[in-house]
Motif scaffolding. Sequence first.
Motif, PDB file in Angstrom:
ATOM      1  N   CYS A 187       0.884  -1.152   0.000  1.00 47.40           N
ATOM      2  CA  CYS A 187       0.000   0.000   0.000  1.00 47.40           C
ATOM      3  C   CYS A 187       0.927   1.207   0.000  1.00 47.40           C
ATOM      4  O   CYS A 187       1.960   1.196   0.643  1.00 47.40           O
ATOM      5  N   PHE A 188       0.552   2.202  -0.736  1.00 51.52           N
ATOM      6  CA  PHE A 188       1.389   3.398  -0.744  1.00 51.52           C
ATOM      7  C   PHE A 188       1.414   3.942   0.681  1.00 51.52           C
ATOM      8  O   PHE A 188       0.374   4.089   1.306  1.00 51.52           O
ATOM      9  N   LYS A 189       2.618   4.240   1.164  1.00 49.42           N
ATOM     10  CA  LYS A 189       2.710   4.624   2.578  1.00 49.42           C
ATOM     11  C   LYS A 189       2.750   6.133   2.778  1.00 49.42           C
ATOM     12  O   LYS A 189       3.432   6.830   2.031  1.00 49.42           O
ATOM     13  N   PRO A 190       2.043   6.629   3.800  1.00 47.55           N
ATOM     14  CA  PRO A 190       2.208   8.041   4.124  1.00 47.55           C
ATOM     15  C   PRO A 190       3.600   8.259   4.732  1.00 47.55           C
ATOM     16  O   PRO A 190       4.209   7.314   5.222  1.00 47.55           O
ATOM     17  N   LYS A 191       4.070   9.495   4.694  1.00 48.55           N
ATOM     18  CA  LYS A 191       5.427   9.752   5.193  1.00 48.55           C
ATOM     19  C   LYS A 191       5.543   9.415   6.672  1.00 48.55           C
ATOM     20  O   LYS A 191       6.467   8.769   7.110  1.00 48.55           O
ATOM     21  N   ARG A 192       4.553   9.901   7.448  1.00 48.57           N
ATOM     22  CA  ARG A 192       4.580   9.582   8.867  1.00 48.57           C
ATOM     23  C   ARG A 192       3.747   8.328   9.072  1.00 48.57           C
ATOM     24  O   ARG A 192       2.947   7.963   8.234  1.00 48.57           O
ATOM     25  N   GLY A 193       3.878   7.716  10.189  1.00 44.52           N
ATOM     26  CA  GLY A 193       3.024   6.558  10.421  1.00 44.52           C
ATOM     27  C   GLY A 193       3.360   5.901  11.737  1.00 44.52           C
ATOM     28  O   GLY A 193       4.509   5.912  12.152  1.00 44.52           O
ATOM     29  N   TYR A 194       2.363   5.385  12.392  1.00 42.48           N
ATOM     30  CA  TYR A 194       2.629   4.629  13.600  1.00 42.48           C
ATOM     31  C   TYR A 194       1.618   3.502  13.652  1.00 42.48           C
ATOM     32  O   TYR A 194       0.779   3.376  12.763  1.00 42.48           O
ATOM     33  N   GLY A 195       1.676   2.711  14.689  1.00 42.39           N
ATOM     34  CA  GLY A 195       0.703   1.617  14.806  1.00 42.39           C
ATOM     35  C   GLY A 195       1.170   0.424  14.000  1.00 42.39           C
ATOM     36  O   GLY A 195       2.218   0.482  13.346  1.00 42.39           O
ATOM     37  N   PRO A 196       0.420  -0.648  14.100  1.00 42.34           N
ATOM     38  CA  PRO A 196       0.854  -1.897  13.473  1.00 42.34           C
ATOM     39  C   PRO A 196       1.051  -1.759  11.963  1.00 42.34           C
ATOM     40  O   PRO A 196       2.050  -2.162  11.411  1.00 42.34           O
ATOM     41  N   TYR A 197       0.091  -1.156  11.301  1.00 36.64           N
ATOM     42  CA  TYR A 197       0.241  -0.995   9.865  1.00 36.64           C
ATOM     43  C   TYR A 197       0.084   0.473   9.529  1.00 36.64           C
ATOM     44  O   TYR A 197       0.797   1.308  10.030  1.00 36.64           O
ATOM     45  N   ILE A 198      -0.880   0.775   8.688  1.00 34.70           N
ATOM     46  CA  ILE A 198      -1.048   2.186   8.343  1.00 34.70           C
ATOM     47  C   ILE A 198      -2.143   2.785   9.218  1.00 34.70           C
ATOM     48  O   ILE A 198      -3.214   2.212   9.356  1.00 34.70           O
ATOM     49  N   ASP A 199      -1.850   3.910   9.787  1.00 34.02           N
ATOM     50  CA  ASP A 199      -2.850   4.581  10.597  1.00 34.02           C
ATOM     51  C   ASP A 199      -3.669   5.487   9.682  1.00 34.02           C
ATOM     52  O   ASP A 199      -3.128   6.294   8.938  1.00 34.02           O
ATOM     53  N   SER A 200      -4.976   5.327   9.738  1.00 39.90           N
ATOM     54  CA  SER A 200      -5.828   6.055   8.788  1.00 39.90           C
ATOM     55  C   SER A 200      -5.673   7.566   8.864  1.00 39.90           C
ATOM     56  O   SER A 200      -5.905   8.251   7.884  1.00 39.90           O
ATOM     57  N   THR A 201      -5.309   8.093  10.035  1.00 40.37           N
ATOM     58  CA  THR A 201      -5.215   9.547  10.121  1.00 40.37           C
ATOM     59  C   THR A 201      -4.158  10.076   9.161  1.00 40.37           C
ATOM     60  O   THR A 201      -4.251  11.192   8.670  1.00 40.37           O
ATOM     61  N   GLU A 258     -13.139   1.801  20.697  1.00 34.63           N
ATOM     62  CA  GLU A 258     -12.308   1.790  21.911  1.00 34.63           C
ATOM     63  C   GLU A 258     -11.272   0.681  21.885  1.00 34.63           C
ATOM     64  O   GLU A 258     -10.232   0.770  22.506  1.00 34.63           O
ATOM     65  N   ARG A 259     -11.573  -0.369  21.176  1.00 36.38           N
ATOM     66  CA  ARG A 259     -10.630  -1.495  21.162  1.00 36.38           C
ATOM     67  C   ARG A 259      -9.711  -1.462  19.949  1.00 36.38           C
ATOM     68  O   ARG A 259      -8.860  -2.337  19.788  1.00 36.38           O
ATOM     69  N   THR A 260      -9.915  -0.473  19.086  1.00 33.34           N
ATOM     70  CA  THR A 260      -9.064  -0.407  17.876  1.00 33.34           C
ATOM     71  C   THR A 260      -8.451   0.998  17.704  1.00 33.34           C
ATOM     72  O   THR A 260      -8.149   1.406  16.589  1.00 33.34           O
ATOM     73  N   HIS A 261      -8.271   1.686  18.815  1.00 32.24           N
ATOM     74  CA  HIS A 261      -7.716   3.057  18.778  1.00 32.24           C
ATOM     75  C   HIS A 261      -8.476   3.949  17.799  1.00 32.24           C
ATOM     76  O   HIS A 261      -7.885   4.711  17.050  1.00 32.24           O
ATOM     77  N   GLY A 262      -9.783   3.759  17.749  1.00 32.75           N
ATOM     78  CA  GLY A 262     -10.630   4.608  16.897  1.00 32.75           C
ATOM     79  C   GLY A 262     -10.660   4.187  15.437  1.00 32.75           C
ATOM     80  O   GLY A 262     -11.355   4.783  14.620  1.00 32.75           O
ATOM     81  N   GLU A 263      -9.920   3.130  15.083  1.00 41.48           N
ATOM     82  CA  GLU A 263      -9.792   2.765  13.663  1.00 41.48           C
ATOM     83  C   GLU A 263     -10.970   1.939  13.132  1.00 41.48           C
ATOM     84  O   GLU A 263     -11.325   2.042  11.962  1.00 41.48           O
ATOM     85  N   GLY A 264     -11.578   1.110  13.994  1.00 42.65           N
ATOM     86  CA  GLY A 264     -12.618   0.168  13.543  1.00 42.65           C
ATOM     87  C   GLY A 264     -13.681   0.789  12.633  1.00 42.65           C
ATOM     88  O   GLY A 264     -13.902   0.313  11.509  1.00 42.65           O
ATOM     89  N   PRO A 265     -14.338   1.877  13.088  1.00 41.47           N
ATOM     90  CA  PRO A 265     -15.372   2.471  12.234  1.00 41.47           C
ATOM     91  C   PRO A 265     -14.820   2.989  10.902  1.00 41.47           C
ATOM     92  O   PRO A 265     -15.522   2.963   9.898  1.00 41.47           O
ATOM     93  N   LYS A 266     -13.536   3.422  10.917  1.00 36.21           N
ATOM     94  CA  LYS A 266     -12.945   3.886   9.640  1.00 36.21           C
ATOM     95  C   LYS A 266     -12.782   2.693   8.694  1.00 36.21           C
ATOM     96  O   LYS A 266     -12.986   2.812   7.493  1.00 36.21           O
ATOM     97  N   TRP A 267     -12.404   1.558   9.255  1.00 34.82           N
ATOM     98  CA  TRP A 267     -12.267   0.362   8.406  1.00 34.82           C
ATOM     99  C   TRP A 267     -13.624  -0.025   7.821  1.00 34.82           C
ATOM    100  O   TRP A 267     -13.725  -0.433   6.670  1.00 34.82           O
TER     101      TRP A 267
END
Length: 436
Positions: A187-201, A258-267
């Motif tokens: 996946c094309f990566k953003p310059k910054r990033g944290y978390g296991p894979y790509i953080d949607s923010t 709450e269990r996915t650092h806010g990512e679940g609904p974005k997924w």
Amino acid sequence: CFCELKGNVDECECSVDLVDKFNNYRVYPRLKSLLSKNYFRFFKVNLRKPCPFWPDDGGCASSACTVESCTEANVPREIFLNIKNKSNLFGPVNNPKLSSESQDAGKCSEGSDEELGYLNTTLTKEISADLALWKLHDDSQHSFCDVDDDNNNDSVFVDLLLNPERYTGYKGSSAQRIWKTIYEENCFKPKRGYGPYIDSTNVGDLCLEKRAFYRAISGLHASINIHLCAQYLHSHGVPGLQRWGLNHEEFQARFDPERTHGEGPKWLRNLYFLYLLELRAIAKAAPYLEQLPFYTGNETEDAEVNIAVHDLLNQIKSFQPHFNESSMFTGGSKQARKLKEEFRHHFRNITRIMDCVGCDKCKVWGKLQTQGLGTALKILFSGSFDKANPTAFDLKSMKRSRFQLTRNEVVALFNAFGRLSNSVYSLELFQQATLN
Ligand code: FAD
């Protein structure tokens, strides 16, 4: 309930609510019935292709991933032969002897659907020189997929109805390695990033095309995980008391903010994005798809399938398109062309990673869904379906065209979209169950 998503689908001028209504009432019931027909239920796949990226890591030893083959007679002969000489796009093979040989078609190894993990396949022994010719028709330069070689003896037919996508227990390092490789390297990566894979923010830092790529993959990942939560094997620890059904706890663990650092609904929203992308591809190819005879040799069923396909395509065409492919790779500049090539290369790599999936049942569905998405991307971006005038797709030009879709591509496209439709529908089931 967090699964009751609100507002617009990211990148699209269309509300989640509108997609829910359109899908659950107009698309889902039609697709469910259509995909049970013989033309759509047999998918040809090579499960033995070696992983091109790392040595076999053993993967899933669970019986849930086991492969069981069924006999060649279980697949309609016409599907074999049409695959062989490509005439499925244009009508029956001229051989009256064949219909009588199809009596067992569609009755692959009964009963195994109830048992966790048996995959029914039919080993195809026939190797056809015609296939090589067919391959020439498939303009690989425009293909977003690394498709299996039908000539290969290891290619088998899988009965998708007897092998539904559901919980298999495939997890741990093998599964994680696949997802990690897909996100980190493809996946094309953003310059910054944290978390296991790509953080949607950080996805917002990317250009439209790269954001779309990430969202499509994340939507696919969400869909696969929704299916394993919606079709979960509840064992209750008592043999004989096993049943398949929704698993709320599993769903919460995977998508609760709450269990996915806010990512679940974005997924989950990415699932809707992918839904609109594939919907647009099918609408765009509708003039072409409407002309396919969907030939299997059973006159009654073929007629029913033709009517059902037209009915579905009419529904799809009536929905205003919300994914706008013409805003991507614009300008015709060298840079836009390079980006498109990169996009295609990354996606092809993802289709190759599917050969590394350690659970055969997951592999079948992973391959089917990536091939379906690849077909959608080909329709949207290869340029061959861009003609505004639908009459450009008359039978003669289809025959001449180098951009026909193979039967497997058509099967993958409809089934992949069917999976997304099923996921959107399943979200409503989770929602209703929470509200009750
Ligand atoms: P995973 O789903 O493995 O995800 C890993 C990490 O990715 C998560 O920790 C999270 O940070 C991130 N992530 C999760 N979801 C998303 C998303 N939607 N978008 C972006 N990032 C995300 N299992 C079955 O039971 N049945 C199947 O049919 C099946 N098919 C599969 C097909 C493929 C191609 C693959 C690779 C796996 C399949 N699996 C299947 C396994 C399943 O997808 C999970 O990998 C497994 O259940 C382990 O889940 P996990 O909690 O470790 O997180």
